[in-house]
Design an enzyme around this catalytic site. Structure first.
Site, PDB file in Angstrom:
ATOM      1  N   SER A 110      -5.657  -3.168  -5.470  1.00 21.42           N
ATOM      2  CA  SER A 110      -4.829  -2.671  -4.371  1.00 21.42           C
ATOM      3  C   SER A 110      -4.315  -1.274  -4.676  1.00 21.42           C
ATOM      4  CB  SER A 110      -3.601  -3.557  -4.181  1.00 21.42           C
ATOM      5  OG  SER A 110      -3.981  -4.879  -3.993  1.00 21.42           O
ATOM      6  N   HIS A 116     -11.984  -3.210  -1.080  1.00 16.52           N
ATOM      7  CA  HIS A 116     -10.622  -3.743  -0.953  1.00 16.52           C
ATOM      8  C   HIS A 116     -10.461  -4.647   0.268  1.00 16.52           C
ATOM      9  CE1 HIS A 116      -6.073  -2.981  -0.338  1.00 16.52           C
ATOM     10  NE2 HIS A 116      -6.240  -3.963  -1.191  1.00 16.52           N
ATOM     11  N   GLU A 156     -11.373  -2.081   3.126  1.00 17.96           N
ATOM     12  CA  GLU A 156     -11.328  -0.645   2.813  1.00 17.96           C
ATOM     13  C   GLU A 156     -12.394  -0.367   1.762  1.00 17.96           C
ATOM     14  OE1 GLU A 156      -7.090   1.457   3.003  1.00 17.96           O
ATOM     15  OE2 GLU A 156      -6.995  -0.391   1.870  1.00 17.96           O
ATOM     16  N   ASN A 171      -2.051   0.130   2.442  1.00 15.38           N
ATOM     17  CA  ASN A 171      -0.811  -0.017   1.683  1.00 15.38           C
ATOM     18  C   ASN A 171       0.001   1.271   1.614  1.00 15.38           C
ATOM     19  OD1 ASN A 171      -0.910  -2.756   1.120  1.00 15.38           O
ATOM     20  ND2 ASN A 171      -2.342  -2.452  -0.558  1.00 15.38           N
TER      21      ASN A 171
END
Ligand SMILES: NC(=O)c1ccc[n+]([C@@H]2O[C@H](COP(=O)([O-])OP(=O)(O)OC[C@H]3O[C@@H](n4cnc5c(N)ncnc54)[C@H](O)[C@@H]3O)[C@@H](O)[C@H]2O)c1
Length: 291
Positions: A119, A140, A152, A190
């Site tokens: 992450s 991801h 991602e 994120n």
């Protein structure tokens, strides 16, 4: 190059979801973990989640059985060496991930693509310690993997186009959508989501609202399906804090400083749903706000 076999490292909540979607799409999956219990639990979870898809008429019983038959497990990491694509989804610690790639290197095929589901750790840095930075990228997934539509794809500075396209083809084959991100701290989702959650915790910390009013405001006022504090509990407050620290350290901007109240919840071990207490207390029948 067409990918047929996929190695998944780590059989936790992300690893089991990744094995699930890959097997359902027809890939042969070999999953490894350091713990036999984790492998057994992962297979049980995959079976349960596939069964739910059968009961909702999303997939047939035959498709479920075929998917289960395509997933094999091993405690020996190096058994994954001959895979066309390896997706590392082990614990979010750089030393753990580095050791995994280091152990795998002598056993890989020349064409094997290495990826990490991290992450927040730099893809370029992980890639630089392998013998194939051009065949290394970030893959991801979002949690829960079988449900969430996005993947991602993060290119390190050296990732070549062929590797990117091979991974993109996998994302398309599993019926998900890829969003291409550059390798900067926390990538896209994120980078945007965590500061919003952190700001919600500041809003609580400063007494602008309480847990209920903040979550309700964002659900009804911004049309978010979950409130930010409810979402933080779902993700895990330790994970939220770790990602804020990566943003703060990596971008050196005070706008990313983690809220002291978030730190306090983590220090208390109130990590959200997984420990039954976070911004809500989940020990009773319905979640009760803790502030
Ligand atoms: N949880 C999320 O919402 C989320 C979302 C996207 C990405 N990620 C990333 O996915 C990765 C895994 O996260 P998770 O939530 O599944 O964690 P988890 O704790 O549920 O699972 C991690 C698993 O890795 C295993 N493991 C540890 N060291 C290992 C090793 N050397 N070899 C093989 N297995 C090993 C552990 O035994 C455990 O079963 C992390 O990099 C995390 O940042 C998590």
């Amino acid at each position: 190059m067409e990918i047929q076999t996929i190695g998944v490292v780590g059989a936790g909540q992300m690893g089991n979801g990744i094995a699930h979607v890959m097997a359902l799409a027809g890939y042969d999956v070999l999953m490894t973990d350091i713990s036999q219990d984790a492998l057994d639990a992962a297979l049980a979870t995959i079976d349960k989640n596939l069964e739910r898809q059968v009961s909702r008429d999303k997939i047939s019983q035959d498709k479920k059985d075929a998917a289960m038959a395509r997933i094999k497990t091993t405690l020996t990491l190096t058994d994954l060496g001959p895979s066309d694509l390896i997706i590392e989804a082990a614990t979010e610690r750089e030393t753990v991930k580095q050791a995994i790639f280091e152990d795998l290197l002598p056993h890989l095929k020349p064409h094997t693509i290495l990826t990490s589901n991290t992450s927040s750790i730099s893809i370029t840095r992980l890639a630089s310690r392998t013998d194939r930075p051009e065949k290394f990228m970030g893959f991801h997934f979002m949690n829960p993997v079988p449900v969430m539509q996005l993947v991602e794809l993060i290119r390190g500075i050296a990732t070549d186009q062929e590797t990117y396209e091979a991974c993109l083809a996998v994302v398309e084959k599993i019926g998900k959508t890829a969003s291409s991100a550059e390798d900067f701290p926390a990538f896209i989702v994120n980078r945007i989501l965590m500061p919003m959650i952190n700001e919600a915790v500041y809003t609580l910390y400063e007494g602008v609202g309480n847990v209920k009013s903040i979550d309700e405001a964002m659900k009804l006022g911004a049309n978010h399906p979950m409130g930010p504090l409810e979402l933080a509990d779902f993700i895990g407050l330790d994970t939220c804090l770790a990602i804020m620290n990566v943003l703060h350290d990596g971008l050196a901007d005070t706008k990313y400083r983690p809220c002291p109240l978030l730190t306090k919840y983590v220090e208390a071990g109130w990590l959200g749903r997984k420990t039954q207490r976070g911004f809500y207390d989940y020990r009773g029948e319905t979640p009760v706000p803790t502030r």
